[in-house]
Motif scaffolding. Structure first.
Motif, PDB file in Angstrom:
ATOM      1  N   VAL A   1       0.841  -1.199   0.000  1.00 56.85           N
ATOM      2  CA  VAL A   1       0.000   0.000   0.000  1.00 56.85           C
ATOM      3  C   VAL A   1       0.875   1.247   0.000  1.00 56.85           C
ATOM      4  CG1 VAL A   1      -1.605   1.356   1.402  1.00 56.85           C
ATOM      5  CG2 VAL A   1      -2.035  -1.072   1.012  1.00 56.85           C
ATOM      6  N   ILE A   2       1.912   1.238   0.807  1.00 56.01           N
ATOM      7  CA  ILE A   2       2.815   2.387   0.863  1.00 56.01           C
ATOM      8  C   ILE A   2       3.484   2.594  -0.488  1.00 56.01           C
ATOM      9  CG2 ILE A   2       5.005   3.224   1.809  1.00 56.01           C
ATOM     10  CD1 ILE A   2       4.088   2.043   4.511  1.00 56.01           C
ATOM     11  N   PHE A   3       3.987   1.525  -1.092  1.00 56.34           N
ATOM     12  CA  PHE A   3       4.645   1.665  -2.390  1.00 56.34           C
ATOM     13  C   PHE A   3       3.666   2.086  -3.468  1.00 56.34           C
ATOM     14  CE2 PHE A   3       8.454  -0.948  -1.132  1.00 56.34           C
ATOM     15  CZ  PHE A   3       9.321   0.120  -1.252  1.00 56.34           C
TER      16      PHE A   3
ATOM     17  N   TYR B   1      11.139  -5.479   6.656  1.00 56.53           N
ATOM     18  CA  TYR B   1      12.092  -5.938   5.646  1.00 56.53           C
ATOM     19  C   TYR B   1      12.310  -7.442   5.774  1.00 56.53           C
ATOM     20  CZ  TYR B   1      16.483  -6.455   3.071  1.00 56.53           C
ATOM     21  OH  TYR B   1      17.461  -6.859   2.197  1.00 56.53           O
ATOM     22  N   GLU B   2      12.510  -7.893   6.989  1.00 45.50           N
ATOM     23  CA  GLU B   2      12.717  -9.309   7.218  1.00 45.50           C
ATOM     24  C   GLU B   2      11.477 -10.109   6.828  1.00 45.50           C
ATOM     25  OE1 GLU B   2      13.482  -6.862   9.340  1.00 45.50           O
ATOM     26  OE2 GLU B   2      15.665  -7.034   9.412  1.00 45.50           O
TER      27      GLU B   2
ATOM     28  N   ASN C   1      18.271  -3.174   4.312  1.00 43.42           N
ATOM     29  CA  ASN C   1      16.937  -2.575   4.348  1.00 43.42           C
ATOM     30  C   ASN C   1      16.929  -1.073   4.071  1.00 43.42           C
ATOM     31  OD1 ASN C   1      18.014  -1.582   6.690  1.00 43.42           O
ATOM     32  ND2 ASN C   1      16.595  -2.615   8.054  1.00 43.42           N
ATOM     33  N   ASP C   2      18.086  -0.463   3.894  1.00 43.72           N
ATOM     34  CA  ASP C   2      18.137   0.999   3.718  1.00 43.72           C
ATOM     35  C   ASP C   2      17.295   1.497   2.551  1.00 43.72           C
ATOM     36  OD1 ASP C   2      19.586   1.725   5.911  1.00 43.72           O
ATOM     37  OD2 ASP C   2      21.509   1.836   4.863  1.00 43.72           O
ATOM     38  N   GLU C   3      17.370   0.842   1.421  1.00 40.39           N
ATOM     39  CA  GLU C   3      16.611   1.310   0.257  1.00 40.39           C
ATOM     40  C   GLU C   3      15.115   1.364   0.565  1.00 40.39           C
ATOM     41  OE1 GLU C   3      15.645   0.006  -4.334  1.00 40.39           O
ATOM     42  OE2 GLU C   3      17.426  -0.819  -3.371  1.00 40.39           O
ATOM     43  N   LEU C   4      14.601   0.303   1.157  1.00 41.89           N
ATOM     44  CA  LEU C   4      13.179   0.248   1.505  1.00 41.89           C
ATOM     45  C   LEU C   4      12.837   1.295   2.560  1.00 41.89           C
ATOM     46  CD1 LEU C   4      10.385  -1.126   1.363  1.00 41.89           C
ATOM     47  CD2 LEU C   4      11.231  -2.729   3.107  1.00 41.89           C
TER      48      LEU C   4
ATOM     49  N   PHE D   1      10.282   4.566   2.703  1.00 46.12           N
ATOM     50  CA  PHE D   1       9.267   4.784   3.744  1.00 46.12           C
ATOM     51  C   PHE D   1       9.430   6.189   4.323  1.00 46.12           C
ATOM     52  CE2 PHE D   1       8.768   0.077   5.288  1.00 46.12           C
ATOM     53  CZ  PHE D   1       8.200  -0.267   4.088  1.00 46.12           C
ATOM     54  N   ALA D   2      10.678   6.562   4.596  1.00 45.25           N
ATOM     55  CA  ALA D   2      10.957   7.880   5.180  1.00 45.25           C
ATOM     56  C   ALA D   2      10.487   8.991   4.246  1.00 45.25           C
ATOM     57  CB  ALA D   2      12.447   8.020   5.481  1.00 45.25           C
ATOM     58  N   ARG D   3      10.681   8.831   2.952  1.00 47.37           N
ATOM     59  CA  ARG D   3      10.219   9.833   1.992  1.00 47.37           C
ATOM     60  C   ARG D   3       8.695   9.973   2.068  1.00 47.37           C
ATOM     61  NH1 ARG D   3      13.730  11.935  -1.281  1.00 47.37           N
ATOM     62  NH2 ARG D   3      12.250  12.587  -2.879  1.00 47.37           N
TER      63      ARG D   3
END
Length: 173
Positions: free
Chosen positions: A22-24, A56-57, A97-100, A104-106
């Protein structure tokens, strides 16, 4: 990772994955917007403070389980080798997990001002905020249960009231 471990993890992964998708699905406009680095850093801190479910996990585990099911069904004689290989490949994704999380932060940074994010981070850094984060999964399970009971009871009551109103109009259902 055994097939039974993968299967047991599937039960709690689905809600987390729905949230991710949903977020993506709602992020296309977010990618194009410029966000102040300080604001983005605060949003990322919020994401890090509230990541108790291991989203992420969960994605990794769900993907591994689906891959195991797909490949094992097609090649049942090498299920153990498939699962062993899946475990080795999973290891290569640990800590990536940084890319994901940056995405999310954006999403969060677009919705809140820097001042609001400062307040949010302060709250989630507090003992009460951490307790809320720690208990979020249990709270959500409890809320889903309460909603199910309420919805069932409401449905029964609603049908009864509609029948009573129709009966008052001369219709017997």
């Amino acid at each position: 990772m055994t097939t039974s471990t993968l299967a047991s993890l599937r039960n709690w992964v689905a809600p987390a994955l729905v949230a991710v998708f949903v977020i993506f699905g709602a992020t296309a406009p977010v990618f194009a917007q410029e966000i102040a680095p300080e604001q983005l850093a605060l949003a990322r801190k919020y994401i890090d403070l509230t990541n108790k479910a291991g989203i992420y996990e969960a994605i990794l585990v769900n993907t591994a389980a689906a891959t195991s099911k797909l490949l094992s069904q097609q090649n049942p004689s090498i299920t153990k080798q498939i699962d062993d290989t899946i475990g080795k490949v999973l290891e290569t994704y640990k800590g990536q997990n940084d890319e994901l999380f940056n995405q999310f932060a954006r999403v969060v940074a677009v919705e809140f001002t820097q001042d609001e994010l400062t307040q949010i981070v302060a709250f989630y850094s507090s003992p009460a905020g951490q307790k809320l984060t720690d208990k979020a999964q249990d709270i959500n399970i409890g809320i889903r249960g309460a909603m199910k009971v309420y919805t069932n009871n409401f449905g029964t009551e609603f049908v009864s009231k509609v029948r009573a109103a129709l009966k008052a109009q001369g219709y017997n259902l």
